[in-house]
Design a protein around this motif. Structure first.
Motif, mmCIF file in Angstrom:
data_model
loop_
_atom_site.group_PDB
_atom_site.id
_atom_site.type_symbol
_atom_site.label_atom_id
_atom_site.label_comp_id
_atom_site.label_asym_id
_atom_site.label_seq_id
_atom_site.Cartn_x
_atom_site.Cartn_y
_atom_site.Cartn_z
ATOM 1 N N GLY A 1 11.389 39.812 -48.998
ATOM 2 C CA GLY A 1 11.617 38.443 -49.446
ATOM 3 C C GLY A 1 12.000 37.622 -48.238
ATOM 4 N N GLY A 2 12.227 36.332 -48.441
ATOM 5 C CA GLY A 2 12.499 35.479 -47.298
ATOM 6 C C GLY A 2 11.189 35.124 -46.616
ATOM 7 N N PHE A 3 11.228 34.919 -45.312
ATOM 8 C CA PHE A 3 9.999 34.554 -44.601
ATOM 9 C C PHE A 3 10.112 34.890 -43.128
ATOM 10 N N VAL A 4 8.981 34.763 -42.439
ATOM 11 C CA VAL A 4 8.908 34.901 -40.984
ATOM 12 C C VAL A 4 8.314 33.608 -40.455
ATOM 13 N N LEU A 5 8.974 33.044 -39.451
ATOM 14 C CA LEU A 5 8.445 31.856 -38.775
ATOM 15 C C LEU A 5 7.820 32.307 -37.466
ATOM 16 N N LYS A 6 6.621 31.761 -37.196
ATOM 17 C CA LYS A 6 5.949 32.127 -35.957
ATOM 18 C C LYS A 6 5.635 30.848 -35.197
ATOM 19 N N TYR A 7 6.188 30.747 -33.995
ATOM 20 C CA TYR A 7 5.921 29.620 -33.093
ATOM 21 C C TYR A 7 5.254 30.205 -31.856
ATOM 22 N N GLY A 8 3.940 30.085 -31.800
ATOM 23 C CA GLY A 8 3.202 30.700 -30.686
ATOM 24 C C GLY A 8 3.348 32.212 -30.754
ATOM 25 N N LEU A 9 3.858 32.794 -29.671
ATOM 26 C CA LEU A 9 4.030 34.250 -29.622
ATOM 27 C C LEU A 9 5.417 34.697 -30.097
ATOM 28 N N ILE A 10 6.259 33.740 -30.439
ATOM 29 C CA ILE A 10 7.628 34.072 -30.842
ATOM 30 C C ILE A 10 7.743 34.080 -32.359
ATOM 31 N N GLU A 11 8.297 35.165 -32.884
ATOM 32 C CA GLU A 11 8.499 35.289 -34.327
ATOM 33 C C GLU A 11 9.991 35.326 -34.636
ATOM 34 N N PHE A 12 10.368 34.662 -35.715
ATOM 35 C CA PHE A 12 11.740 34.668 -36.201
ATOM 36 C C PHE A 12 11.730 35.309 -37.587
ATOM 37 N N ASN A 13 12.333 36.504 -37.662
ATOM 38 C CA ASN A 13 12.349 37.263 -38.905
ATOM 39 C C ASN A 13 13.516 36.789 -39.763
ATOM 40 N N LEU A 14 13.210 36.070 -40.814
ATOM 41 C CA LEU A 14 14.220 35.580 -41.743
ATOM 42 C C LEU A 14 14.002 36.210 -43.124
ATOM 43 N N SER A 15 13.578 37.479 -43.082
ATOM 44 C CA SER A 15 13.427 38.219 -44.338
ATOM 45 C C SER A 15 14.820 38.469 -44.906
ATOM 46 N N ILE A 16 14.882 38.700 -46.185
ATOM 47 C CA ILE A 16 16.170 38.947 -46.833
ATOM 48 C C ILE A 16 16.841 40.185 -46.221
ATOM 49 N N SER A 17 16.066 41.244 -46.004
ATOM 50 C CA SER A 17 16.633 42.462 -45.393
ATOM 51 C C SER A 17 17.177 42.176 -44.007
ATOM 52 N N SER A 18 16.445 41.410 -43.230
ATOM 53 C CA SER A 18 16.881 41.082 -41.873
ATOM 54 C C SER A 18 18.161 40.248 -41.894
#
Length: 196
Positions: free
Chosen positions: A161-178
């Protein structure tokens, strides 16, 4: 001859007295030895009993200490299991919210983590089907406030659940587990205070 008999009788009487005295002295010495032996035996018996008692007390203390350690470890393990269970149920509760509440959570989470850049937002397959039709418009409005832009990807990713944001080659893991994992220490403190 009467004189010899009398002398012989006196010598015999002296010998009997001397023998009786020697026998009495020997009996006294034997009684003394027996008493000393009894005292030594009693002393050794007391020492052995004392050593046995001390050994038993030491063994009991070690056993009690081991039992106490085992109980503490079991209690700690049980507490950890309960805390993990509470955290897992909390995570499930967040994911299983109503679609409206869950979408509002995603938008709040995005507002706190959006960047002033062009990027993509990735959801899991379930969340892609549960967000409202105007979700793309809402995430764009949030991104524009931060001087950026976001496109909702139609490719699902494998997160709970939650989401992942991707800006170019950089990913921000905002999943619920994370998020739960990143805040685990704080969450453990909170659950600990509530439960104990």
């Amino acid at each position: 001859m009467a004189g010899i008999d009398r002398i012989t009788n006196e010598i015999a009487a002296d010998a009997d007295r001397e023998a009786a005295s020697i026998i009495e002295s020997a009996r006294e010495a034997a009684d003394k030895l027996v008493e000393e032996a009894k005292q030594e035996l009693s002393k050794k018996s007391d020492e052995a009993k004392s050593q046995t008692d001390k050994s038993m007390e030491d063994t009991k203390q070690r056993y009690d200490s081991q039992c106490e350690r085992i109980i503490k470890l079991k209690l700690l393990s049980t507490r950890q299991e309960i805390i993990e269970d509470v955290l897992n149920k909390s995570k499930t509760k967040v994911i299983e919210q109503s679609d409206e509440d869950y979408t509002a959570l995603l938008l709040r989470l995005l507002e706190a983590n959006v960047h002033a850049d062009s990027g993509e937002m990735y959801l899991n397959a379930r969340d892609l089907s549960r967000v409202p039709n105007d979700f793309q418009l809402k995430i764009n409005q949030i991104a524009e406030k931060a001087s950026g832009s976001l496109v909702l990807s139609d490719k699902p990713i494998d997160i709970d659940g939650g989401f992942v944001l991707k800006y170019g080659l950089i990913e921000f893991n905002l999943s619920i587990s994370s998020i739960f994992e990143d805040n685990k220490e704080h969450l453990l403190d909170v659950v600990n205070k509530v439960l104990w």
